[in-house]
Each structure stands twice: as C-alpha cells, then as structure tokens.
Scaffold this motif. Structure first.
Motif, PDB file in Angstrom:
ATOM      1  N   PRO A  26       7.613   3.303   6.990  1.00  0.00           N
ATOM      2  CA  PRO A  26       5.764   3.808   6.227  1.00  0.00           C
ATOM      3  C   PRO A  26       5.707   2.347   5.176  1.00  0.00           C
ATOM      4  N   PRO A  27       6.871   1.283   5.052  1.00  0.00           N
ATOM      5  CA  PRO A  27       5.845   0.948   3.770  1.00  0.00           C
ATOM      6  C   PRO A  27       4.579   0.483   3.945  1.00  0.00           C
ATOM      7  N   LEU A  28       4.550  -0.181   4.925  1.00  0.00           N
ATOM      8  CA  LEU A  28       3.265  -0.974   5.548  1.00  0.00           C
ATOM      9  C   LEU A  28       2.053  -0.107   5.626  1.00  0.00           C
TER      10      LEU A  28
ATOM     11  N   HIS B  52      -2.855   2.962   3.753  1.00  0.00           N
ATOM     12  CA  HIS B  52      -2.930   4.373   3.900  1.00  0.00           C
ATOM     13  C   HIS B  52      -4.109   4.479   5.105  1.00  0.00           C
ATOM     14  N   ALA B  53      -3.021   4.423   6.041  1.00  0.00           N
ATOM     15  CA  ALA B  53      -2.970   4.173   7.545  1.00  0.00           C
ATOM     16  C   ALA B  53      -1.763   5.325   8.372  1.00  0.00           C
ATOM     17  N   VAL B  54      -2.174   6.466   7.349  1.00  0.00           N
ATOM     18  CA  VAL B  54      -1.105   8.194   7.570  1.00  0.00           C
ATOM     19  C   VAL B  54      -1.315   8.754   6.588  1.00  0.00           C
ATOM     20  N   ALA B  55      -1.014   9.911   6.928  1.00  0.00           N
ATOM     21  CA  ALA B  55      -1.883  11.236   6.188  1.00  0.00           C
ATOM     22  C   ALA B  55      -0.838  11.814   5.042  1.00  0.00           C
ATOM     23  N   ASP B  56      -1.623  12.015   3.876  1.00  0.00           N
ATOM     24  CA  ASP B  56      -0.010  12.726   3.052  1.00  0.00           C
ATOM     25  C   ASP B  56      -0.336  13.967   3.717  1.00  0.00           C
ATOM     26  N   ILE B  57       1.364  13.963   3.786  1.00  0.00           N
ATOM     27  CA  ILE B  57       1.677  15.641   4.540  1.00  0.00           C
ATOM     28  C   ILE B  57       2.244  16.149   3.275  1.00  0.00           C
TER      29      ILE B  57
ATOM     30  N   VAL C 118       9.933   8.236   3.721  1.00  0.00           N
ATOM     31  CA  VAL C 118       8.549   8.893   4.271  1.00  0.00           C
ATOM     32  C   VAL C 118       7.695   8.828   2.613  1.00  0.00           C
ATOM     33  N   THR C 119       9.017   9.002   1.615  1.00  0.00           N
ATOM     34  CA  THR C 119       8.155   9.471   0.182  1.00  0.00           C
ATOM     35  C   THR C 119       8.249   8.044  -0.422  1.00  0.00           C
ATOM     36  N   ARG C 120       6.588   8.563  -1.601  1.00  0.00           N
ATOM     37  CA  ARG C 120       6.633   7.394  -2.408  1.00  0.00           C
ATOM     38  C   ARG C 120       6.064   7.909  -3.454  1.00  0.00           C
ATOM     39  N   GLY C 121       6.898   7.708  -4.703  1.00  0.00           N
ATOM     40  CA  GLY C 121       6.913   9.203  -5.779  1.00  0.00           C
ATOM     41  C   GLY C 121       6.844  10.880  -5.317  1.00  0.00           C
TER      42      GLY C 121
END
Length: 456
Positions: free
Chosen positions: A112-114, A119-124, A145-148
């Motif tokens: 997930p970090p990379l 921006h290579a994965v969808a915000d769900i 799997v979370t950022r903020g």
C-alpha cells in the motif's frame, strides 16, 4: 501477501500518470457518492478478480466457483470473473497503464505505501466504512490500508513465519518431533543431526526477493531492524545483520547441513521438504495446502515450530489484502468490494466455504495471524477450528510461542528485498564471501533508493 515475493519492475511515467489521475477524479467522486447513497446499478455489472486458483488444484477451483455462485445469487446484479493472475509487483503498474489490471487485486501487506503514493489504487473509504466490521480491525492492521481518514484496501489474512519440519526425519535422527528447536544454537545442532548423504538439514531461499524476505525474518529473531523508525535510513548493516549472514554461512560451509543446490525459491524449498530431501525450511502455515495438494503429502508427517531465536524474541508477520483498480468504474469497484467482503467475512459463506474445502480435500484450519479484535474474530476462529482438517497437534509449539510479531518494513520493501537477494546468494554459494562488505554495499545501494523516493 501470498507468501511468495517478487522483484519490483518499472513504473509509469510520473507526468502521464498524474494526467490520468486527474482525469479519474470524477470517477472517484462517483464511487464515494454511489457508496454513500446506497445506489446500485440497474444492469448486471461484471468485475474481475485475480484469485482464481490454478487448474492444478481442482479442489480449490471448485470451492472458488461455488463461492462465486453463492455471491451472484445474493447479488444478482453483480457478476464476478476470476483470473489466475497472482499479484506481481514487477508488472502491476504496466498492467494498470495498459488497462489490463483486474478490478479487484489481492496483494501483500507491504504494497500500500507505494501504491497509494502513486495513486495506483482506488479510494474506497465510503465502501469500507459502510462495512460494520471494518472498525474491528486491530489498529496496526487497519493502518496498513489507511492514510489519514482515507481507506485504500481490505486486509483479509495474515501469516507468521516459522519452521516447517519432517517429523519422520526428526524421529529417525533421534529428535523429539514435538520439540522443534527454539534457539539458533539448537537449530544449527538439529540441522547437523538431520543431515545425511540423502537429506539436508535445512534449505533457505535467496532469489525472487525471497532471500531478502527471509533475511528480514532472521534479523527480527536476532533483535535487529531493517530501517530506521521513520523509514528513511537503511540500518540492516548492523551487528545483528552480520550475525545472520555468519550464522547461515557457517551452516552452509562449516557444518555442511544445508543443500548444495542454492538460488532457491519458496516453491523449491517446499518441494524439497515434501520429497524428503530436506528436513527443515522457513515457511508460513498458509503453505500447508500447497504441501498437500501439489505433492500429496500426508500432513501428519510434518510439524511447524516457531522461529528459533537469538535475542529478538520475534518473527516476521505479513499477509494479504485487497486493493481496487482506480481506472475501474465506481459500480465495478463496488461489485469487486462486495465480493471480497462476501467471500472472506460473511460468516455463513465462510462456514459453507470451509465445509466445501474440507469435503474437497483441502487443508483447512492452518494457524493464521489475528486481524480483528472482539467477537468477530472469535466467531471466525471458531469456524476454522470446527472444520480443521490439518493436524493441529503438530503445530502446538508454533501456536503456543510467545513471540513479538513484527511486520515487514513498509518503505520500498520489495526493493530492499531485491538489494539483499545477492547478499544471501553470495554467502550461500561462495565460502570466500565477505558478509560485512556485502551488507554494507547492499545498505548503500538501498539508501539511494530511499533517498530517491523521499525526493520524488
């Protein structure tokens, strides 16, 4: 992660990718609106997933198809197409750019970090927050799997590395199969005692990033670290790191208790274990099914013990999670998300699936890492115990071990592993290799990668 790892490959041109990301903005907004409003498509939506088992494991294919059938009955407007396309970090970005990536992709805890940064994965976020059990994730698992306040994936299973061993070979060497080695010294002694003209005491991986992966695991058992706490410095060229290499080199060339064949992957070491050519390997319990299905091994002949320790009282833990294609339509991402939740966490579905797996001759009930806190985890664990087909009594030492479970390094993990593969290869193939020089060179090489990622 399924436990095998591979090297990273090329990435998208940054400017072209940012242009695509801007164009996808409306799609992200649509996804959040769709989830928040509870809207659903009026026609059948098809989503692809990458977890169709290989044809060589027909029992697993049958169970997969049954779960898809059940899902489509419960979600008549959503259709799932499975592909046998395990996650590969060397091709992920190219497939995304070419429009060939599945809508739902099972990946590793390390990724997930990379993927998020690029921006290579969808915000769900809205989809995840609408699932009641998301709040029950152990905080350290949710943080993967979370950022903020945003969510980018769904963790589904975890593993802890340990020692797989052949119980019959233990007995033949005068060792108690219920008491696997718990220290480096014991492990080295066991390997010597198990070695004969036909059997090697131990086999280790050193290619496809798996050498670096296992080096990290050994490092944790020695109490060392791979990166600084902020992820900006390579620190594996330490006394603990050097002790790992000297330990393995001594087993290989002084004790001659390791395989002469080297440059092995996990698939290789599993085969050597299954065919009685090696007595002990480093492995995670999720490989029990492959051991049984691919090699028709009798699991009663094999045990799992905790990682032998050298002052660290720890072992590496990792796992698999799902991410979603940011180029897919919102309703397609929702279908893939619905399938992931249905197939992994609907308790009725989990029970049916476990019963089908057991009936199909699959290995059910292998020890796993805990993902949730509270009653939901208790219910999941009870189901796995209920349908267990594996000999849990052979894993008592592993399950009772009181070790700290340390996650894989989170910053440029696969590139770190790639930098360490040649180090492991050298100390396992060349008796004149200098571990300290090799480790310093690898740390310098990887530090350049960390510095470049910080400035990009």
């Amino acid at each position: 992660m399924s436990t095998p790892l591979a090297a990273r490959g090329s990435h998208l041109n940054r400017r072209r990718f940012l242009q695509r990301s801007l164009a996808l903005g409306a799609g992200f907004a649509g996804l959040e609106l769709l989830a928040a409003c509870g809207g659903s498509p009026t026609t059948t939506v098809t989503a692809t997933v990458n977890t169709l088992p290989p044809a060589t494991n027909p029992g697993a294919v049958y169970v997969f198809n049954q779960v898809v059938k059940d899902f489509e009955q419960a979600h008549p407007q959503e259709h799932i197409v499975g592909k046998n396309d395990p996650y590969d970090p060397t091709t992920y970005f190219a497939k995304l750019a070419a429009g060939q990536l599945e809508d739902g992709v099972q990946s590793y805890f390390t990724e997930p970090p990379l993927l998020i940064a690029r921006h290579a994965v969808a915000d769900i976020t809205s989809l995840a927050r609408s699932w009641p059990s998301f709040k029950d994730y152990i905080p350290s698992i949710a943080s993967i799997v979370t950022r903020g306040d945003r969510v980018y994936g769904i963790p589904v299973n975890g593993y802890v590395l340990g020692i797989f061993y052949n119980r019959k070979l233990f007995q033949g060497a005068g060792l108690d199969p219920d008491k696997p080695p718990t220290t480096w010294e014991e492990f080295r002694g066991y390997a010597r005692q198990l070695t004969s003209s036909k059997v090697a005491g131990f086999a280790e991986t050193s290619t496809a990033n798996q050498g670096g992966w296992h080096f990290t695991n050994w490092m944790y058992t020695a109490g060392g670290d791979m990166e600084s706490s902020d992820g900006t410095k390579a620190v594996f060229n330490s006394p603990q790191g050097l002790s790992v290499l000297n330990f393995l080199k001594a087993m290989r060339f002084s004790d001659r208790s390791m395989t002469q064949q080297q440059l092995l992957t996990q698939a290789d070491t599993l085969q050597l274990l299954a065919t009685g050519k090696v007595a002990m390997v480093v492995m995670a319990p999720d490989q029990l099914n492959a051991l049984q299905a691919q090699y028709q091994a009798n699991l009663k002949d094999f045990g799992i013990g905790p990682m032998p320790q050298h002052g660290g009282n720890a072992a590496l833990t990792g796992g698999n999670l799902w991410v979603f294609n940011p180029k897919s339509a919102p309703e397609v991402i929702k279908a893939a998300f619905d399938y992931v939740i249905f197939s992994n966490f609907n308790l009725d579905v989990v029970e049916r699936s476990l019963a089908q797996q057991a009936a199909a001759g699959q290995a059910v009930g292998a020890p796993t890492a805990v993902l949730f806190q509270g009653s939901f985890q208790e219910q999941l664990s009870a189901l796995y115990r209920k349908y267990a087909t594996v000999p849990l009594e052979n894993y008592t030492a592993f399950m009772n071990a009181q070790l700290q479970l340390r996650p894989e390094p989170r910053n440029q993990t696969q590139k770190m592993y790639a930098a360490l593969d040649p180090v492991m290869q050298a100390v396992l193939t060349d008796p004149k290799a200098d571990p300290e020089t090799l480790l310093n060179q690898a740390a310098q090489q990887f530090q350049q990668i960390l510095d470049q990622s910080a400035s990009s």
